[in-house]
Design a protein around this motif. Structure first.
Motif, PDB file in Angstrom:
ATOM      1  N   SER A  22     -90.484 114.595  65.083  1.00  0.00           N
ATOM      2  CA  SER A  22     -90.228 114.337  62.892  1.00  0.00           C
ATOM      3  C   SER A  22     -90.457 112.863  62.607  1.00  0.00           C
ATOM      4  O   SER A  22     -90.171 112.005  63.807  1.00  0.00           O
ATOM      5  N   TYR A  23     -90.745 112.580  61.961  1.00  0.00           N
ATOM      6  CA  TYR A  23     -89.951 111.357  61.223  1.00  0.00           C
ATOM      7  C   TYR A  23     -89.021 110.425  61.368  1.00  0.00           C
ATOM      8  O   TYR A  23     -89.073 109.083  62.144  1.00  0.00           O
ATOM      9  N   GLU A  24     -88.170 110.796  61.356  1.00  0.00           N
ATOM     10  CA  GLU A  24     -87.065 110.634  62.034  1.00  0.00           C
ATOM     11  C   GLU A  24     -86.635 110.166  62.896  1.00  0.00           C
ATOM     12  O   GLU A  24     -86.831 108.690  63.515  1.00  0.00           O
ATOM     13  N   GLN A  25     -87.380 111.212  64.652  1.00  0.00           N
ATOM     14  CA  GLN A  25     -87.653 111.183  65.573  1.00  0.00           C
ATOM     15  C   GLN A  25     -88.278 110.026  66.240  1.00  0.00           C
ATOM     16  O   GLN A  25     -88.531 109.006  66.968  1.00  0.00           O
ATOM     17  N   ILE A  26     -89.786 109.701  65.017  1.00  0.00           N
ATOM     18  CA  ILE A  26     -90.833 108.459  65.209  1.00  0.00           C
ATOM     19  C   ILE A  26     -90.863 106.850  64.602  1.00  0.00           C
ATOM     20  O   ILE A  26     -89.794 106.323  65.664  1.00  0.00           O
ATOM     21  N   LEU A  27     -90.051 107.035  64.166  1.00  0.00           N
ATOM     22  CA  LEU A  27     -88.733 105.140  63.384  1.00  0.00           C
ATOM     23  C   LEU A  27     -87.668 105.501  64.374  1.00  0.00           C
ATOM     24  O   LEU A  27     -87.361 103.931  64.201  1.00  0.00           O
ATOM     25  N   SER A  28     -87.240 106.194  64.564  1.00  0.00           N
ATOM     26  CA  SER A  28     -85.904 105.713  65.764  1.00  0.00           C
ATOM     27  C   SER A  28     -86.072 106.058  67.709  1.00  0.00           C
ATOM     28  O   SER A  28     -85.539 105.103  67.720  1.00  0.00           O
ATOM     29  N   ALA A  29     -87.592 105.563  67.470  1.00  0.00           N
ATOM     30  CA  ALA A  29     -88.181 105.684  68.929  1.00  0.00           C
ATOM     31  C   ALA A  29     -88.493 104.567  69.369  1.00  0.00           C
ATOM     32  O   ALA A  29     -89.143 104.781  70.444  1.00  0.00           O
ATOM     33  N   LYS A  30     -87.851 103.349  68.728  1.00  0.00           N
ATOM     34  CA  LYS A  30     -88.816 102.550  68.484  1.00  0.00           C
ATOM     35  C   LYS A  30     -89.957 101.617  69.658  1.00  0.00           C
ATOM     36  O   LYS A  30     -90.354 100.937  70.094  1.00  0.00           O
ATOM     37  N   LEU A  31     -90.924 102.536  68.194  1.00  0.00           N
ATOM     38  CA  LEU A  31     -92.266 101.811  68.033  1.00  0.00           C
ATOM     39  C   LEU A  31     -92.407 100.719  67.607  1.00  0.00           C
ATOM     40  O   LEU A  31     -93.780 100.566  66.790  1.00  0.00           O
ATOM     41  N   ALA A  32     -91.502  99.994  66.606  1.00  0.00           N
ATOM     42  CA  ALA A  32     -92.078  99.711  65.473  1.00  0.00           C
ATOM     43  C   ALA A  32     -92.685  99.921  64.877  1.00  0.00           C
ATOM     44  O   ALA A  32     -93.713  99.162  63.656  1.00  0.00           O
ATOM     45  N   VAL A  33     -92.349 100.700  64.155  1.00  0.00           N
ATOM     46  CA  VAL A  33     -93.568 101.741  62.539  1.00  0.00           C
ATOM     47  C   VAL A  33     -91.958 101.800  61.987  1.00  0.00           C
ATOM     48  O   VAL A  33     -90.833 101.682  62.057  1.00  0.00           O
ATOM     49  N   THR A  34     -92.501 101.948  60.195  1.00  0.00           N
ATOM     50  CA  THR A  34     -91.781 102.585  59.157  1.00  0.00           C
ATOM     51  C   THR A  34     -92.776 103.701  58.538  1.00  0.00           C
ATOM     52  O   THR A  34     -93.541 103.727  58.972  1.00  0.00           O
ATOM     53  N   TYR A  35     -92.263 104.407  56.855  1.00  0.00           N
ATOM     54  CA  TYR A  35     -92.808 105.593  56.730  1.00  0.00           C
ATOM     55  C   TYR A  35     -94.396 104.792  56.207  1.00  0.00           C
ATOM     56  O   TYR A  35     -94.978 105.759  56.355  1.00  0.00           O
ATOM     57  N   HIS A  36     -94.202 103.678  55.932  1.00  0.00           N
ATOM     58  CA  HIS A  36     -95.459 103.285  55.363  1.00  0.00           C
ATOM     59  C   HIS A  36     -96.047 103.254  56.352  1.00  0.00           C
ATOM     60  O   HIS A  36     -97.950 103.932  56.136  1.00  0.00           O
ATOM     61  N   ASP A  37     -96.141 102.723  57.429  1.00  0.00           N
ATOM     62  CA  ASP A  37     -97.053 103.156  58.693  1.00  0.00           C
ATOM     63  C   ASP A  37     -97.741 104.728  59.556  1.00  0.00           C
ATOM     64  O   ASP A  37     -98.571 104.724  59.744  1.00  0.00           O
ATOM     65  N   ILE A  38     -96.010 105.582  59.329  1.00  0.00           N
ATOM     66  CA  ILE A  38     -96.719 106.798  59.683  1.00  0.00           C
ATOM     67  C   ILE A  38     -97.294 107.313  58.334  1.00  0.00           C
ATOM     68  O   ILE A  38     -99.097 107.571  58.479  1.00  0.00           O
ATOM     69  N   PHE A  39     -97.598 106.756  57.218  1.00  0.00           N
ATOM     70  CA  PHE A  39     -98.621 107.755  55.817  1.00  0.00           C
ATOM     71  C   PHE A  39     -99.456 107.138  56.106  1.00  0.00           C
ATOM     72  O   PHE A  39    -100.957 107.741  55.956  1.00  0.00           O
TER      73      PHE A  39
END
Length: 121
Positions: A22-39
């Motif tokens: 999920s977005y939340e899992q990606i954001l909390s996975a220490k990948l240094a990404v934001t919602y903006h990066d996902i979009f």
């Protein structure tokens, strides 16, 4: 980078999505990404897909959203969480809270759920 090649960050994000995260899992996975990066990763992938017409660019769409909601897709601070909780508990509507916090109503609903606060429909 060639126009038909994904950036490394976008590839990493899209691989995480393909794995079912999920977005939340990606954001909390220490990948240094934001919602903006996902979009942006999704927009980048679409832009290199043959035959896809996007209309407005990702940056143009984000600029439009931020004209109405300047804090859209930015990371939530502990102070904002506290203010959100206070406003919600005082009976403010999602629309009122969104205006006060300069965020989209959908972001308010998502954050309330994350904080285990529920909106009565």
């Amino acid at each position: 980078m060639e126009p038909s090649e994904l950036s490394e960050k976008s590839r990493t994000i899209l691989e995480a999505i393909a794995e079912g995260r999920s977005y939340e899992q990606i954001l909390s996975a220490k990948l240094a990404v934001t919602y903006h990066d996902i979009f942006h990763a999704a927009a980048e992938a679409l832009s290199i897909t043959e035959g896809v017409k996007l209309g407005k660019t990702f940056d143009e769409r984000m600029a439009e959203i931020r004209q109405v909601c300047p804090r859209a897709y930015e990371k939530w601070s502990p102070d904002e969480d506290a203010k959100l909780t206070t406003l919600f508990q005082s009976g403010s509507s999602v629309k009122e809270i969104a205006k006060t916090l300069q965020r989209q109503p959908s972001a308010i609903c998502s954050r309330l759920a994350k904080l285990s606060l529920t909106v009565v429909k």
